[in-house]
Design an enzyme around this catalytic site. Structure first.
Site, PDB file in Angstrom:
ATOM      1  N   HIS A   1       0.398  -0.949  -0.085  1.00 39.00           N
ATOM      2  CA  HIS A   1       0.062  -0.149  -0.162  1.00 39.00           C
ATOM      3  C   HIS A   1       0.923   1.386  -0.068  1.00 39.00           C
ATOM      4  O   HIS A   1       2.127   1.127  -0.083  1.00 39.00           O
ATOM      5  CB  HIS A   1      -0.697   0.051   1.236  1.00 39.00           C
ATOM      6  CG  HIS A   1      -0.090  -0.065   2.778  1.00 39.00           C
ATOM      7  ND1 HIS A   1      -0.155  -1.080   3.168  1.00 39.00           N
ATOM      8  CD2 HIS A   1       0.152   0.394   3.203  1.00 39.00           C
ATOM      9  CE1 HIS A   1       1.161  -0.788   4.566  1.00 39.00           C
ATOM     10  NE2 HIS A   1       0.960   0.704   4.359  1.00 39.00           N
TER      11      HIS A   1
HETATM   12  C1  T46 Z   1       3.225   0.748   7.160  1.00 34.70           C
HETATM   13  C2  T46 Z   1       3.572  -0.140   7.257  1.00 34.70           C
HETATM   14  C3  T46 Z   1       4.924  -0.102   7.363  1.00 34.70           C
HETATM   15  C4  T46 Z   1      -4.438  -0.929  13.330  1.00 34.70           C
HETATM   16  O1  T46 Z   1      -4.944  -1.025  14.168  1.00 34.70           O
HETATM   17  N1  T46 Z   1      -3.495   0.753  14.267  1.00 34.70           N
HETATM   18  C5  T46 Z   1      -2.653   0.715  13.204  1.00 34.70           C
HETATM   19  O2  T46 Z   1      -1.392   1.773  13.506  1.00 34.70           O
HETATM   20  C6  T46 Z   1      -1.737  -0.242  12.564  1.00 34.70           C
HETATM   21  C7  T46 Z   1      -0.230  -0.180  11.542  1.00 34.70           C
HETATM   22  C8  T46 Z   1      -2.076  -1.027  12.666  1.00 34.70           C
HETATM   23  N2  T46 Z   1      -3.367  -1.261  12.504  1.00 34.70           N
HETATM   24  C9  T46 Z   1      -4.428  -2.928  12.033  1.00 34.70           C
HETATM   25  C10 T46 Z   1      -5.175  -2.574  10.850  1.00 34.70           C
HETATM   26  C11 T46 Z   1      -5.217  -4.341  10.531  1.00 34.70           C
HETATM   27  O3  T46 Z   1      -6.125  -5.016  10.417  1.00 34.70           O
HETATM   28  O4  T46 Z   1      -3.421  -3.357  11.995  1.00 34.70           O
HETATM   29  C12 T46 Z   1      -3.926  -4.915  11.649  1.00 34.70           C
HETATM   30  C13 T46 Z   1      -2.688  -4.811  10.003  1.00 34.70           C
HETATM   31  O5  T46 Z   1      -2.691  -3.698   9.775  1.00 34.70           O
HETATM   32  P1  T46 Z   1      -1.507  -3.469   8.284  1.00 34.70           P
HETATM   33  O6  T46 Z   1      -1.790  -5.116   7.423  1.00 34.70           O
HETATM   34  O7  T46 Z   1      -1.956  -2.861   8.548  1.00 34.70           O
HETATM   35  O8  T46 Z   1      -0.318  -3.942   8.031  1.00 34.70           O
HETATM   36  P2  T46 Z   1       0.707  -3.775   6.922  1.00 34.70           P
HETATM   37  O9  T46 Z   1       2.037  -4.267   8.088  1.00 34.70           O
HETATM   38  O10 T46 Z   1       0.447  -4.127   6.101  1.00 34.70           O
HETATM   39  O11 T46 Z   1       1.400  -2.193   7.532  1.00 34.70           O
HETATM   40  C14 T46 Z   1       1.941  -1.649   8.067  1.00 34.70           C
HETATM   41  C15 T46 Z   1       0.742   0.196   8.504  1.00 34.70           C
HETATM   42  O12 T46 Z   1      -0.412  -0.608   8.357  1.00 34.70           O
HETATM   43  C16 T46 Z   1       1.689   0.508   7.522  1.00 34.70           C
HETATM   44  O13 T46 Z   1       0.760   2.015   8.043  1.00 34.70           O
HETATM   45  O14 T46 Z   1       3.281   1.644   6.177  1.00 34.70           O
HETATM   46  O15 T46 Z   1       2.974  -1.139   8.014  1.00 34.70           O
END
Ligand code: T46
Length: 134
Positions: free
Chosen positions: A49
């Site tokens: 993303h």
């Molecule tokens: C990024 C990369 C480097 C939350 O509830 N609060 C938060 O602050 C974050 C970051 C995530 N979440 C929840 C949302 C999803 O249900 O945690 C779960 C995993 O998040 P996501 O699938 O977005 O994780 P990554 O590893 O794909 O991405 C993350 C960050 O979301 C993103 O901003 O830049 O790490």
């Protein structure tokens, strides 16, 4: 593509190392959120993303991982394996995180609170958002 790395000063003595990071001084924004990932599944690739506004600094505080940065025109891979070094990831930058070592802890300092509407999770939509034609 310009890759911005931040080197933080380790305060080492015979007890070990300590790194302190102050907002708007050691990193170029106010830190409104900190999150970290660990126990990453072997072989997994995360991210996929971009963000419309969010700025972040990624620090692998234990172990190692790789980050792919893609501005829609150019791609760069960066290895993070030093707890006193951070990678700046600005807005409008597609990112993927991969090759996590089993002991990796990837900590992220973020300029904004969590906001799902700031995410662009579709690559074609990311290119369109940046007026880049395929
Ligand atoms: C990024 C990369 C480097 C939350 O509830 N609060 C938060 O602050 C974050 C970051 C995530 N979440 C929840 C949302 C999803 O249900 O945690 C779960 C995993 O998040 P996501 O699938 O977005 O994780 P990554 O590893 O794909 O991405 C993350 C960050 O979301 C993103 O901003 O830049 O790490």
């Amino acid at each position: 593509m310009e890759i911005k790395m931040y080197s933080f000063q380790p305060h080492g003595d015979n007890r070990g190392q300590l790194v302190a990071i102050e907002e708007n001084k050691d990193v170029p924004f106010s830190v409104r959120r900190v999150y970290y990932m660990y126990d990453t599944t072997f072989g997994v690739r995360r991210g996929y993303h971009a963000h419309k506004q969010l700025e972040q600094i990624l620090i692998c505080v234990h172990g190692s991982c790789k980050i792919l940065l893609d501005n829609g025109l150019e791609k760069e891979e960066v290895i993070l394996d030093n707890p006193s070094v951070g990678l700046y990831v600005g807005n409008n930058m597609w990112r993927e995180m991969f090759d996590f070592s089993p002991d990796a802890v990837l900590m992220v300092l973020a300029s904004e609170l969590y906001d799902e509407s700031d995410y662009i999770r579709d690559y074609d939509a990311f290119l369109k958002y940046n007026n880049i034609c395929k």
